[in-house]
Every structure is written in C-alpha cells, then in structure tokens.
Design a protein around this motif. Structure first.
Motif, PDB file in Angstrom:
ATOM      1  N   TYR A  24      36.749  54.542  68.454  1.00 33.14           N
ATOM      2  CA  TYR A  24      35.371  54.639  68.943  1.00 33.14           C
ATOM      3  C   TYR A  24      34.448  55.110  67.815  1.00 33.14           C
ATOM      4  O   TYR A  24      33.353  54.559  67.606  1.00 33.14           O
ATOM      5  CB  TYR A  24      35.318  55.615  70.123  1.00 33.14           C
ATOM      6  CG  TYR A  24      33.944  55.795  70.717  1.00 33.14           C
ATOM      7  CD1 TYR A  24      33.172  54.694  71.089  1.00 33.14           C
ATOM      8  CD2 TYR A  24      33.414  57.067  70.898  1.00 33.14           C
ATOM      9  CE1 TYR A  24      31.916  54.862  71.632  1.00 33.14           C
ATOM     10  CE2 TYR A  24      32.149  57.248  71.438  1.00 33.14           C
ATOM     11  CZ  TYR A  24      31.406  56.143  71.808  1.00 33.14           C
ATOM     12  OH  TYR A  24      30.154  56.301  72.337  1.00 33.14           O
ATOM     13  N   GLU A  26      35.022  54.704  64.637  1.00 32.76           N
ATOM     14  CA  GLU A  26      34.943  53.620  63.655  1.00 32.76           C
ATOM     15  C   GLU A  26      33.947  52.556  64.083  1.00 32.76           C
ATOM     16  O   GLU A  26      33.218  51.994  63.257  1.00 32.76           O
ATOM     17  CB  GLU A  26      36.328  52.994  63.454  1.00 32.76           C
ATOM     18  CG  GLU A  26      37.299  53.891  62.697  1.00 32.76           C
ATOM     19  CD  GLU A  26      38.694  53.294  62.611  1.00 32.76           C
ATOM     20  OE1 GLU A  26      39.044  52.503  63.522  1.00 32.76           O
ATOM     21  OE2 GLU A  26      39.425  53.615  61.661  1.00 32.76           O
ATOM     22  N   ARG A  27      33.905  52.242  65.424  1.00 29.75           N
ATOM     23  CA  ARG A  27      32.947  51.239  65.915  1.00 29.75           C
ATOM     24  C   ARG A  27      31.509  51.721  65.709  1.00 29.75           C
ATOM     25  O   ARG A  27      30.642  50.945  65.295  1.00 29.75           O
ATOM     26  CB  ARG A  27      33.203  50.953  67.400  1.00 29.75           C
ATOM     27  CG  ARG A  27      34.409  50.083  67.668  1.00 29.75           C
ATOM     28  CD  ARG A  27      34.347  49.438  69.042  1.00 29.75           C
ATOM     29  NE  ARG A  27      34.249  50.418  70.104  1.00 29.75           N
ATOM     30  CZ  ARG A  27      35.292  51.028  70.678  1.00 29.75           C
ATOM     31  NH1 ARG A  27      36.513  50.724  70.272  1.00 29.75           N
ATOM     32  NH2 ARG A  27      35.118  51.909  71.638  1.00 29.75           N
ATOM     33  N   ILE A  28      31.266  52.985  65.987  1.00 24.28           N
ATOM     34  CA  ILE A  28      29.922  53.546  65.787  1.00 24.28           C
ATOM     35  C   ILE A  28      29.542  53.469  64.315  1.00 24.28           C
ATOM     36  O   ILE A  28      28.424  53.076  63.957  1.00 24.28           O
ATOM     37  CB  ILE A  28      29.863  55.005  66.290  1.00 24.28           C
ATOM     38  CG1 ILE A  28      30.006  55.044  67.810  1.00 24.28           C
ATOM     39  CG2 ILE A  28      28.570  55.685  65.852  1.00 24.28           C
ATOM     40  CD1 ILE A  28      30.073  56.448  68.384  1.00 24.28           C
ATOM     41  N   ASN A  29      30.489  53.817  63.448  1.00 29.08           N
ATOM     42  CA  ASN A  29      30.216  53.825  62.007  1.00 29.08           C
ATOM     43  C   ASN A  29      29.898  52.424  61.489  1.00 29.08           C
ATOM     44  O   ASN A  29      29.052  52.248  60.610  1.00 29.08           O
ATOM     45  CB  ASN A  29      31.413  54.410  61.257  1.00 29.08           C
ATOM     46  CG  ASN A  29      31.038  54.959  59.898  1.00 29.08           C
ATOM     47  OD1 ASN A  29      29.884  55.281  59.643  1.00 29.08           O
ATOM     48  ND2 ASN A  29      32.005  55.061  59.016  1.00 29.08           N
ATOM     49  N   SER A  30      30.568  51.414  62.034  1.00 30.38           N
ATOM     50  CA  SER A  30      30.358  50.041  61.571  1.00 30.38           C
ATOM     51  C   SER A  30      28.964  49.531  61.908  1.00 30.38           C
ATOM     52  O   SER A  30      28.467  48.590  61.273  1.00 30.38           O
ATOM     53  CB  SER A  30      31.403  49.109  62.187  1.00 30.38           C
ATOM     54  OG  SER A  30      31.232  49.035  63.599  1.00 30.38           O
ATOM     55  N   LYS A  31      28.297  50.146  62.894  1.00 33.20           N
ATOM     56  CA  LYS A  31      26.959  49.707  63.304  1.00 33.20           C
ATOM     57  C   LYS A  31      25.846  50.468  62.584  1.00 33.20           C
ATOM     58  O   LYS A  31      24.672  50.118  62.722  1.00 33.20           O
ATOM     59  CB  LYS A  31      26.799  49.890  64.814  1.00 33.20           C
ATOM     60  CG  LYS A  31      27.744  49.004  65.629  1.00 33.20           C
ATOM     61  CD  LYS A  31      27.604  49.265  67.117  1.00 33.20           C
ATOM     62  CE  LYS A  31      28.588  48.402  67.918  1.00 33.20           C
ATOM     63  NZ  LYS A  31      28.489  48.653  69.373  1.00 33.20           N
ATOM     64  N   LEU A  32      26.205  51.508  61.827  1.00 29.12           N
ATOM     65  CA  LEU A  32      25.191  52.291  61.109  1.00 29.12           C
ATOM     66  C   LEU A  32      24.719  51.538  59.880  1.00 29.12           C
ATOM     67  O   LEU A  32      25.509  50.857  59.223  1.00 29.12           O
ATOM     68  CB  LEU A  32      25.762  53.645  60.693  1.00 29.12           C
ATOM     69  CG  LEU A  32      26.145  54.607  61.828  1.00 29.12           C
ATOM     70  CD1 LEU A  32      26.776  55.868  61.245  1.00 29.12           C
ATOM     71  CD2 LEU A  32      24.934  54.980  62.662  1.00 29.12           C
ATOM     72  N   PRO A  33      23.403  51.640  59.514  1.00 26.86           N
ATOM     73  CA  PRO A  33      22.902  50.984  58.294  1.00 26.86           C
ATOM     74  C   PRO A  33      23.620  51.473  57.036  1.00 26.86           C
ATOM     75  O   PRO A  33      23.899  50.699  56.134  1.00 26.86           O
ATOM     76  CB  PRO A  33      21.414  51.373  58.265  1.00 26.86           C
ATOM     77  CG  PRO A  33      21.080  51.786  59.655  1.00 26.86           C
ATOM     78  CD  PRO A  33      22.334  52.340  60.240  1.00 26.86           C
ATOM     79  N   PRO A  35      27.084  53.570  56.158  1.00 29.54           N
ATOM     80  CA  PRO A  35      28.292  54.194  56.699  1.00 29.54           C
ATOM     81  C   PRO A  35      28.418  55.653  56.298  1.00 29.54           C
ATOM     82  O   PRO A  35      28.002  56.048  55.206  1.00 29.54           O
ATOM     83  CB  PRO A  35      29.427  53.355  56.078  1.00 29.54           C
ATOM     84  CG  PRO A  35      28.787  52.059  55.742  1.00 29.54           C
ATOM     85  CD  PRO A  35      27.383  52.372  55.368  1.00 29.54           C
TER      86      PRO A  35
END
Length: 618
Positions: A24, A26-33, A35
């Motif tokens: 979860y 990792e998914r949030i991190n992948s969506k950040l402008p 990382p």
C-alpha cells in the motif's frame, strides 16, 4: 525495489508491518510527483512510529549503512548522500559522517543523535581535564590517532569508556579492546577527538608535535592566502569558536568550509595577520581595519583586513582584491540579446544622463560598470573617474582612487571632477545626497554619468533617490536607465543533469502548478571539477529599466513602487530579475536553488515563452 527502502523491508521481515501494508505504501509512493522513502510514508499513515523503528534497528544483526538510515529518516536528501559518497570515493580516508557535517548536509548534533539512538551508543564529548591520564601508556597514543578513539575513564566494573568517531568500524573497536580489554562504547565527532587527544597528550608530555613557533605560524598564514589565490577566492573568514578556529572561503559567492585550527594556534595567527595589516596587536577589545600587500612588488595582491571582536575572540575577514581579473566585454555581462542591444543603443550611446548600476554588495556592479566604460572608451571621448579603490586599470581613462588620509575625499574629488572637461564621469558609488546631487547636476550640464548604487532592484533605485530628497522632476529628467543585477552560481557543465520542478517548486516561483507543468531546469550532481558543489563559476542575472515618458510621469506623480513596476513592465519592456533568472535556468546556466536563494520574488512571472520573445531568445 524502491531505492533507500531497506528499513521498510526490515520492518516487514521482523513482522512489524504486513506485506499488504508495505505494498500500500509502495502504491502511494508510485503516484507521488517526487518519490520519497517508504519509511516516511509508513510513518505518515501511522503504521509505524519512531519507537518501533528504533527497536527494529536495534534488533537487527546486520547494521544498515549510515547514509541510507539518514536518507530514510529524511535527515538528509538522496542528492546530498550521493554528493557525499562521491567525495568519499575521491578521498577514501574521509568518513561519511565527517563529509556530511563539513558540507553542512547535516548538523553535528543531529548526526550523533541518530547514531546514539539507532546504535544505543551514548554521545559523549569528554572534558580533557576529566580524562584518566593513566590510560595513556606507551602504545596507546599511536593507536588512538590511527583509529580515531580516545579512552576516558576506567569504571568500577573494570570496563573502560572509549569514545569512537566511527562506532560502526569493527577494526577500531577491536583495536580498543586489545588495549583496554572490556570496553564501554560512546561516540563523538572525529575532530573533537583529535582536538582532545592533542590537548591531553601535550599536557602529559606524550606528544610534542604541535608547535606554535613563529615559523609555523608565518607559513600557515602565507599558505592560507596562497591557497585562496589559487582557488580564486574572494574572501577568507577566520572565525573563533568554542573549541577551534574555523576557516571558510567565499567561492562563487558562497562560503564553504576549508579547514580548522586548534585554539592554541589562534593567538599566533591573529597576531601575524595584525602585523601584516599594520594593526595594533595589543588591542583585542576593539574592531580594527588594515591592509596587506601580499606577494611580489611588481604585482602585489591587495588584501583588505577586518578584525571584529566577538565573545570567542577576534573574527578576521580578508577580502582579496586586484587579482588578475579579466575586464569583461559588454556582450559578456549577462544581458539577453535584445536587452543588450537596448543597453547599447538607448543607454550608453545617449549623449548625456545618469546610468545607474544597482545591486547588493558582491553582485558584480563594478565589473558591469567597467564593461560599460570600456565600451565608451575611444580617442574622441574624455572619461574621468572617482573610485574607492580603482579595481581595474584601463589605458586612456583618468582614474582617481579616493584617499581620505591626504584629503582626497569623494566630496573634494567630485568638486574638481567637472573642471576637467569630461565627456563621461564615473562615480564609483552614490553614497549620500551630495554624491547623488553631483551626479544629477553633471547630467543637467550635458555630461554622461555612470555610477553604482546599493538597491534591491531597478525601481528601488528610483525610490532611494527620492528618499535622498532629490526632486522627482530632476530624477525623471536626468536618469536614463537603471541596470539591477545579482550574481548566481552556474551549474557545472561536467555533471549537469535535468531537474523537473515539483508542483511545490513551481508554486514557489509564482506559477500555478495546475496550469504550468513539467518545467525543466538543470542542476549539478557534484564532481571533482566543481569540488562536489554542483556549481562552477557565476553569471549575472540582470533587470534593465530604460525610462520612457510613462515611467517618468509615474516618478513625478510619486506613484508607489508596485505601480511604477507595473507601468515599466507594460510600457518599457522591463524583464524582472526573477524572470531573467527563469530564462537562464531553462537554458541550463543556473539552478532552481540559486533562483530561490538569490532573486527577489516581488511579482508573479510571465510565461517562459513570452519572456523568451521579449528577450529575443530563440
């Protein structure tokens, strides 16, 4: 695997977090402008706390690299760690912690706070007077110097408390154990250990290597100045502190650490510089100024010296002048093509009027002023100057250096300057109302006047003249142009890489992140060519105001700075310092960090494509 996420995976291996919680994050991190370390996301989600992280680190048998721990805990950035590792690669004898502290990537207190908390090793900076001298036997001192540790005391249970610079180094720990048997570990900065060791061994007679002799002091001061000359340094700062004297060099406008001297060398160094500068060596309570001519008689280096009394002693600043600085051609001062054409045709080629070059101290005003003088210098023109001091010597120009000791003051010089039948008058700096009135009166009588001024921007130059009680109609009728500038560091071409601005960085520049996206700047990664700073050399950011009728009317009406700036932008083609900085950053000449550090952000900038069109940049 996410870069610098070892602690997060360690928490999963120890059962502190689940596989689903990690995925979860990792998914949030992948969506950040941009990382971020997974650990910080887990903390924000309140899945883990500082206490659980510390406990997990203490349970693990394999110690994680210090740099990765600091990045994951967000005490330093990934960029700073990579720069520190590059420095360490070029000089393997340096410890990572020392590099991080010396380059101000992290404070001494924060680094050892982390070490103490993660390793359960207390931070201890011992008092030399409280150290047990009986622990320093014949072979102890050499081992302490080689392994950067120092024994402090023998405890009731027979263990010896030993302070280590690098508590992770197993070889150092083994060496201490062989000397003292069972040890109790503490940690402290390497330079503090070296200083304490030097003090203790000198007092016990174990080490007489340090000498405060006159020859050593003389060579130390001379070598410091020579090193500064070789590195093209503008200022040397010698700053007394609680435990040492810190030396910093100002290079490309930024202070960088150079070296440190022990306290017992400070009196000798201070006295030596005072003798060289012709100051009173017995006076330690008052501020003093002096001058040093260093080097050979044919080409001496002019050094201005300032002694400033502080709570820890006298701080010394040496400003290095008259180095073989190359006179810049007018096209090399940093003006965009169209603005350079306007500066030549609508300002310098005008028959009379006042031209002001403004900016703070150290912004390159004098260099720009001399580039303009060199452009005007020809066989048909009489140019005369009043300067303090004359920093560039140009053939064909009558240059006068102010010398108050023999009554050659600005006031006296300016009274005589108009009697020399000049075409162009150069006043080194407008300092007061008298020099401002002299410049205005000279312009009214048909002379061209070039001078410098200390203001924030072009509009600030107009307002400061008004605050000097110069009549508004005189300002509007004599001032032709104001050129404001700043010097920013240039991105090193050897290690330059792209830098896509984050939404927050875009917002700080004055743009709307929802409308303006993917602005591409550049930054230096750090390499030996730039001493791992990411920058090499400096470039001027310029703001050129050429007064037109609308601006002159606004001055006479005494409108606000906001209104004058708006009128200037709309009618005179003014490009602000921030806007010029943005164009140079897009061109890869400077970085986002330099724009934020150096340039005033008074108004929202216009779109970059529009600015390129105004400046004539393809």
């Amino acid at each position: 695997m996410q870069k610098y996420s070892n602690i997060a995976y360690l928490l999963k291996e120890q059962g502190v977090i689940t596989e689903n919680q990690l995925k979860y994050a990792e998914r949030i991190n992948s969506k950040l402008p941009s990382p971020r370390p997974l650990l910080s996301i887990l903390k924000e989600l309140k899945i883990v706390s500082d206490e659980t992280i510390n406990a997990a680190l203490q349970r693990t048998k394999d110690r994680l690299p210090l740099g990765e721990i600091l990045v994951e805990l967000e005490f330093i950035t990934t960029t700073n760690l990579e720069k520190a590792l590059a420095i360490q690669k070029s000089n393997p004898s340096l410890r990572l912690g020392e590099i991080l502290i010396d380059n101000h990537f992290i404070s001494l207190e924060r680094l050892y706070q982390v070490l103490s908390a993660q390793l359960q090793i207390p931070f201890l900076e011992p008092n030399p007077e409280e150290i047990d001298r009986s622990l320093f036997k014949r072979n102890v001192v050499r081992s302490c110097e080689e392994n950067d540790f120092i024994p402090v005391s023998r405890n009731n249970d027979g263990t010896v408390t030993v302070v280590f610079a690098d508590p992770l180094n197993q070889e150092n720990k083994k060496a201490a154990s062989q000397l003292f048997g069972k040890i109790r570990m503490a940690t402290c900065h390497a330079k503090a250990i070296q200083r304490i060791l030097r003090t203790v061994t000198t007092q016990t007679g174990a080490n007489h290597a340090l000498s405060g002799g006159e020859n050593i002091i003389v060579s130390t001061v001379d070598s410091l100045i020579i090193e500064a000359m070789e590195l093209n340094v503008s200022d040397i700062h010698l700053e007394p502190m609680k435990h040492q004297m810190r030396v910093r060099f100002r290079m490309d406008g930024v202070l960088i650490p150079h070296k440190e001297f022990p306290l017992d060398m400070v009196p000798g160094i201070t006295s030596r510089i005072k003798i060289m500068a012709g100051c009173d060596i017995a006076e330690k309570r008052r501020h003093q100024d002096g001058r040093i001519l260093f080097g050979n008689k044919e080409n001496p280096l002019d050094i201005r010296v300032s002694f400033y009394s502080t709570v820890h002693g006298e701080k010394i600043v040496l400003r290095l002048l008259n180095q073989q600085t190359k006179l810049l051609e007018i096209g090399s001062i940093g003006l965009a093509p169209r603005l350079l054409q306007r500066f030549k045709e609508e300002v310098l080629d005008m028959p009379s009027g006042v031209v002001l070059v403004t900016g703070p101290t150290g912004s390159g005003k004098t260099t720009t002023l001399y580039a303009a003088i060199d452009y005007l210098n020809n066989i048909e023109t009489s140019i005369i100057t009043a300067e303090d001091p004359a920093e560039y010597i140009i053939d064909g120009i009558a240059q006068c250096s102010i010398n108050p000791k023999i009554n050659v003051t600005f006031e006296e010089t300016l009274r005589h300057i108009v009697r020399q039948d000049p075409d162009v008058i150069v006043i080194g700096e407008i300092r007061d109302r008298f020099s401002a009135e002299t410049a205005i009166q000279a312009a009214l009588t048909g002379h061209k006047v070039l001078t410098t001024f200390h203001t924030e921007d072009t509009i600030g130059g107009l307002l400061r003249l008004l605050n000097m009680n110069i009549e508004a109609f005189l300002i509007s009728s004599t001032v032709v142009s104001i050129l404001a500038q700043r010097l920013v560091r240039k991105v090193c071409p050897e290690c330059k890489e792209e830098h896509i601005l984050t939404p927050d960085e875009t917002r700080r520049l004055g743009y709307n992140p929802s409308r303006v996206r993917n602005i591409k700047f550049f930054q230096g990664k750090g390499c030996p060519s730039c001493r791992f700073t990411g920058y090499r050399g400096r470039i001027a950011i310029c703001e050129l105001l050429v007064l037109n009728e609308e601006v002159r009317e606004a001055i006479i009406a005494r409108k606000t700075s906001y209104e004058i700036r708006r009128i200037s932008i709309e009618t005179s083609g003014l490009v602000t310092l921030l806007e010029d900085g943005l164009i140079k950053a897009v061109q890869g000449l400077t970085s986002y960090q330099e724009i934020i550090r150096q340039l005033p952000r008074l108004d929202k900038p216009r779109p970059i494509n529009e600015l390129k069109r105004i400046q004539g940049i393809v």
